[in-house]
Design an enzyme around this catalytic site. Structure first.
Site, PDB file in Angstrom:
ATOM      1  N   LYS A 134       0.815  -1.219   0.000  1.00  0.00           N
ATOM      2  CA  LYS A 134       0.000   0.000   0.000  1.00  0.00           C
ATOM      3  C   LYS A 134       0.848   1.268   0.000  1.00  0.00           C
ATOM      4  O   LYS A 134       0.487   2.253  -0.660  1.00  0.00           O
ATOM      5  CB  LYS A 134      -0.957   0.006   1.188  1.00  0.00           C
ATOM      6  CG  LYS A 134      -0.309   0.181   2.549  1.00  0.00           C
ATOM      7  CD  LYS A 134      -1.350   0.185   3.651  1.00  0.00           C
ATOM      8  CE  LYS A 134      -0.714   0.296   5.018  1.00  0.00           C
ATOM      9  NZ  LYS A 134      -0.086   1.602   5.260  1.00  0.00           N
ATOM     10  N   THR A 135       1.970   1.279   0.710  1.00  0.00           N
ATOM     11  CA  THR A 135       2.800   2.483   0.755  1.00  0.00           C
ATOM     12  C   THR A 135       3.360   2.801  -0.627  1.00  0.00           C
ATOM     13  O   THR A 135       3.436   3.964  -1.031  1.00  0.00           O
ATOM     14  CB  THR A 135       3.948   2.323   1.774  1.00  0.00           C
ATOM     15  OG1 THR A 135       3.398   1.941   3.035  1.00  0.00           O
ATOM     16  CG2 THR A 135       4.711   3.624   1.942  1.00  0.00           C
ATOM     17  N   ASP A 145      -3.817   7.624   4.763  1.00  0.00           N
ATOM     18  CA  ASP A 145      -3.358   6.259   5.017  1.00  0.00           C
ATOM     19  C   ASP A 145      -3.977   5.739   6.322  1.00  0.00           C
ATOM     20  O   ASP A 145      -4.391   6.527   7.176  1.00  0.00           O
ATOM     21  CB  ASP A 145      -1.832   6.249   5.107  1.00  0.00           C
ATOM     22  CG  ASP A 145      -1.245   4.847   5.057  1.00  0.00           C
ATOM     23  OD1 ASP A 145      -1.989   3.904   4.686  1.00  0.00           O
ATOM     24  OD2 ASP A 145      -0.062   4.681   5.372  1.00  0.00           O
ATOM     25  N   GLU A 146      -4.035   4.421   6.464  1.00  0.00           N
ATOM     26  CA  GLU A 146      -4.563   3.775   7.683  1.00  0.00           C
ATOM     27  C   GLU A 146      -5.958   4.326   8.023  1.00  0.00           C
ATOM     28  O   GLU A 146      -6.256   4.648   9.181  1.00  0.00           O
ATOM     29  CB  GLU A 146      -3.608   3.964   8.875  1.00  0.00           C
ATOM     30  CG  GLU A 146      -2.197   3.463   8.646  1.00  0.00           C
ATOM     31  CD  GLU A 146      -2.083   1.944   8.618  1.00  0.00           C
ATOM     32  OE1 GLU A 146      -3.118   1.258   8.683  1.00  0.00           O
ATOM     33  OE2 GLU A 146      -0.947   1.444   8.512  1.00  0.00           O
ATOM     34  N   GLN A 200      -7.721  -4.942   9.774  1.00  0.00           N
ATOM     35  CA  GLN A 200      -6.648  -4.569  10.698  1.00  0.00           C
ATOM     36  C   GLN A 200      -7.068  -3.400  11.594  1.00  0.00           C
ATOM     37  O   GLN A 200      -6.214  -2.692  12.133  1.00  0.00           O
ATOM     38  CB  GLN A 200      -5.377  -4.217   9.922  1.00  0.00           C
ATOM     39  CG  GLN A 200      -4.799  -5.400   9.156  1.00  0.00           C
ATOM     40  CD  GLN A 200      -3.457  -5.093   8.523  1.00  0.00           C
ATOM     41  OE1 GLN A 200      -2.457  -4.894   9.209  1.00  0.00           O
ATOM     42  NE2 GLN A 200      -3.419  -5.052   7.201  1.00  0.00           N
ATOM     43  N   ARG A 223       2.028 -10.975  10.227  1.00  0.00           N
ATOM     44  CA  ARG A 223       3.367 -10.383  10.394  1.00  0.00           C
ATOM     45  C   ARG A 223       4.447 -11.379   9.957  1.00  0.00           C
ATOM     46  O   ARG A 223       5.576 -10.988   9.702  1.00  0.00           O
ATOM     47  CB  ARG A 223       3.647 -10.008  11.865  1.00  0.00           C
ATOM     48  CG  ARG A 223       2.744  -8.984  12.538  1.00  0.00           C
ATOM     49  CD  ARG A 223       2.520  -7.737  11.746  1.00  0.00           C
ATOM     50  NE  ARG A 223       1.306  -7.846  10.955  1.00  0.00           N
ATOM     51  CZ  ARG A 223       0.999  -7.054   9.944  1.00  0.00           C
ATOM     52  NH1 ARG A 223       1.814  -6.097   9.580  1.00  0.00           N
ATOM     53  NH2 ARG A 223      -0.128  -7.218   9.271  1.00  0.00           N
TER      54      ARG A 223
END
Length: 705
Positions: free
Chosen positions: A33-34, A212-213, A243, A594
């Protein structure tokens, strides 16, 4: 730019190139995503002619801001003035430009937490309110929750009956000294953008806004985003509802679930290709999260190899679980895995102690992320100081630690007197006696005499009580539990769990060593001293220990998820409603995703709680993973021996109780979590389905069963 676009997969490329309407990019774990956000910004500036200073990118942390700026500069050059900011930093810029509209001058001061508490103390003094009853730290926390929209001021008065006058005077004083607290930045930012003139100006000024987020936004942040983009629909938000794990601090999952309803003609693009995990880990994560109802729906896939099965270890006890982790880590390191490539996760910080002990015994270096090592935590060191004074008469260092902990009104002047006395009198009993004789204020004199008697009592009780009960006795007789509640309103329960875990440690040491009395405590304290005298180890050579909450946004080749029992993970205090269980499941999903190459899960059939072992059930999340993805780890080599008999009397296990149901005329039915005090004045903390956790005086409740 075309070369850069060739680095993207089909869906990533679609997300970068889409500008026709509001855009929601549902970015699964490890989906890049970044890269999409930074490439989209680069494409806007290079190919579409957007002015970089009129592009706003909002993140949630200063670290994320720095990283995004570096990536954008790598694509566009060092001098590119794209505004990358957190919500709070953006609001500071807004307020500096328009402070006079809200009654401030532009050079306003932003209060930190200590400044805020000091101002609250002044307010309490002016209103003639007792700072013991109206604790400044607790009031600060409640007011912050009010400002962030977690509950209304009227509802908050359930906690403090006179909160409104405190709240009003506090905010008035802020204006008098031209100051804002951290929460005000968002509130006044929203207020400025509610002005039609400013709203129109900034919504026209910013050609495009990226957030973002987005799943972590609260109501105020959502309204700021809407004000900036509602007119033109020039918004792109990136997030993953699977998330969303921060509802306890205000994050509203509805913001991402209702995006298409809130922004007309919105388009949704799903990034479902995972670049991080093996096929096995990803299949397990998908299977678990599909049990949630509150989600948009996506299924991650990967081109990565299937990889190894997920290791599952069913430990007989928490000690055996910790030993399994330590032994397995040691084997991995011996096979060439770097310690920094290994992470161990747990649901709450108190669970780290037994893991730390096992790693230390195996000589494995580790670091704690998002906290300090168990024996270095303030609450653990405080109780250890009392314990040391019950053993060592000459431990004056511990005497200074406990002198005003909990607070006894013995300030720096008294401490200075004591320092001079201990230069002559090397024992705490003689030093305190001499200090009491020198003090002129009756209140201080009485406080020192009470401390002296308290320490004498601890010395007498030390050998009478089982180790766990002795730690609990220290916490109770010193008033330490109440001290934690007043000083740390946000996390006092977790700190109290750490104190209880210290009792578990001591009980375990006694059973393992078969020592009793003074010899037991001397050896225990010595073992802690030796274990803390390790040389500094380079960051790159340590295993990482952290809570699952702290792991969000990180990745490791090897991950251990420990403590997977009902009541532990999912946590007992987050299992009363379907929404709470779903957030716990999202937390487990974050933990699993993770891991890049290898994932180990473990649980204990018996875990030491309240000084005694309790039978535990495996977490429901384990059963949600298809069995063909799991390989059970066999017990080999060293085992933990659990004595059938012990020279130390174990504490009696706490019997399970049926939940007590109460009724409140406003909140409806609630499940009681804890009761402090007795009779009609008792404080009852209960969970209400539509209102969350509330603390209410018993006389306002009706007991249903």
């Amino acid at each position: 730019m075309r070369e850069l676009l060739s680095d993207l997969n089909e869906k990533q490329r679609e997300a970068v190139l889409y500008f026709d309407s509001p855009l929601l990019i549902l970015a699964g774990a490890g989906s890049g995503k970044t890269r999409v956000i930074t490439y989209k910004i680069a494409y806007m500036v290079k190919e579409l002619g957007f002015q970089p200073e009129r592009v706003l990118a909002i993140t949630f942390t200063n670290k994320a801001t720095r990283e995004m700026k570096e990536r954008i500069e790598g694509l566009l050059g060092k001098e590119t003035p794209v505004l990358v900011s957190t919500f709070h930093s953006f609001c500071v810029r807004l307020l500096r430009s328009h402070a006079r509209r809200i009654g401030y001058s532009p050079n306003f001061v932003i209060l930190d937490a200590d400044d805020k508490r000091r101002l609250i103390k002044e307010v309490l003094k002016e209103l003639n309110l007792d700072s013991e009853q109206f604790n400044p730290s607790a009031i600060s926390s409640v007011m912050s929750n009010v400002k962030n929209g977690l509950f209304a001021l009227e509802s908050a008065e359930v906690f403090y009956e006179k909160l409104k006058p405190v709240y009003d005077l506090y905010n008035r004083k802020l204006k008098e000294i031209n100051a804002l607290d951290f929460d005000d930045l968002l509130l006044y930012g929203r207020e400025l953008l509610s002005d039609p003139e400013l709203k129109s100006y900034y919504s026209r000024f910013f050609q495009y806004v990226l957030i973002d987020e987005y799943q972590d936004t609260n109501r105020v942040q959502y309204e700021i985003a809407k004000a900036l983009t509602e007119e033109k629909g020039n918004i792109c938000v990136v997030g993953d509802e699977d998330q969303c794990i921060y509802s306890w601090r205000g994050a509203n999952i509805d913001n991402i679930l209702s995006f298409e309803k809130d922004f007309k003609n919105a388009k949704v693009i799903k990034l479902e290709k995972n670049y991080r995990c093996t096929g096995t880990i990803l299949e397990a994560a998908n299977a678990v999260i599909e049990n949630n109802r509150l989600r948009k729906g996506k299924r991650l896939y990967t081109d990565n190899p299937k990889g190894q099965p997920i290791g599952l270890f069913r430990a007989e006890s928490d000690l055996e679980e910790a030993l399994f982790v330590a032994k397995t880590v040691k084997k991995l390191v011996n096979r060439g895995v770097k310690p920094s490539d290994i992470a161990v996760f747990y649901r709450t910080n108190s669970l780290s102690r037994v893991l730390e002990d096992a790693l230390r015994r195996e000589g494995i270096p580790y670091q704690i992320v998002g906290g300090v090592k168990f024996y270095e935590r303030r609450e653990v060191k405080d109780i250890l100081a009392y314990l040391r004074l019950s053993v060592f008469d000459s431990d004056v260092l511990s005497l200074f630690r406990v002198l005003n902990t909990p607070k006894r009104g013995l300030g720096s002047a008294v401490e200075e007197k004591l320092r001079k006395i201990v230069e002559v009198e090397k024992r705490w009993d003689r030093a305190l006696s001499e200090l009491a004789s020198q003090l002129r204020l009756e209140k201080q004199k009485r406080a020192v005499e009470e401390l002296y008697q308290l320490l004498v009592t601890l010395r007498e009780k030390r050998d009478e009580l089982p180790p766990y009960d002795f730690v609990k006795f220290i916490s109770t007789v010193t008033g330490y539990s109440d001290f934690l509640k007043s000083e740390y309103p946000d996390d006092w329960e977790q700190r109290l769990e750490n104190v209880e875990e210290l009792g578990n440690t001591l009980q375990e040491f006694a059973e393992r060593s078969s020592l009793i009395g003074e010899e037991l405590y001397v050896e225990f304290i010595a073992s802690l001293t030796l274990s803390s005298d390790q040389d500094e180890i380079e960051e790159s050579s340590r295993v990482t220990l952290m809570t699952v909450h702290a792991s969000k946004g990180l990745e490791f080749p090897v991950v251990f998820v420990t403590g997977l029992e009902e009541g532990t993970f999912p946590h007992v205090k987050s299992s009363e409603t379907s929404q709470e269980v779903e957030e716990e499941r999202r937390l487990f999903y974050v933990a699993v995703t993770r891991a890049k190459r290898q994932l180990f899960l473990s649980y204990s059939k018996r875990r030491r709680l309240f000084g005694s072992y309790r039978t535990m059930k495996p977490s429901r999340f384990i059963s949600e993973i298809p069995s063909h993805l799991i390989r059970e780890v066999e017990r080999k080599g060293e085992k933990i021996q659990h004595p059938i008999k012990s020279t130390v009397s174990p504490s009696k296990p706490v019997k399970e109780k049926r939940p007590k149901i109460v009724f409140h005329k406003k909140f409806g039915k609630g499940v009681v979590k804890r009761v402090e005090g007795v009779g009609e004045s008792a404080k009852v903390t209960a969970f209400f389905a539509n209102y969350g956790e509330k603390t209410i005086i018993m006389k306002f409740l009706k007991v249903l069963g």
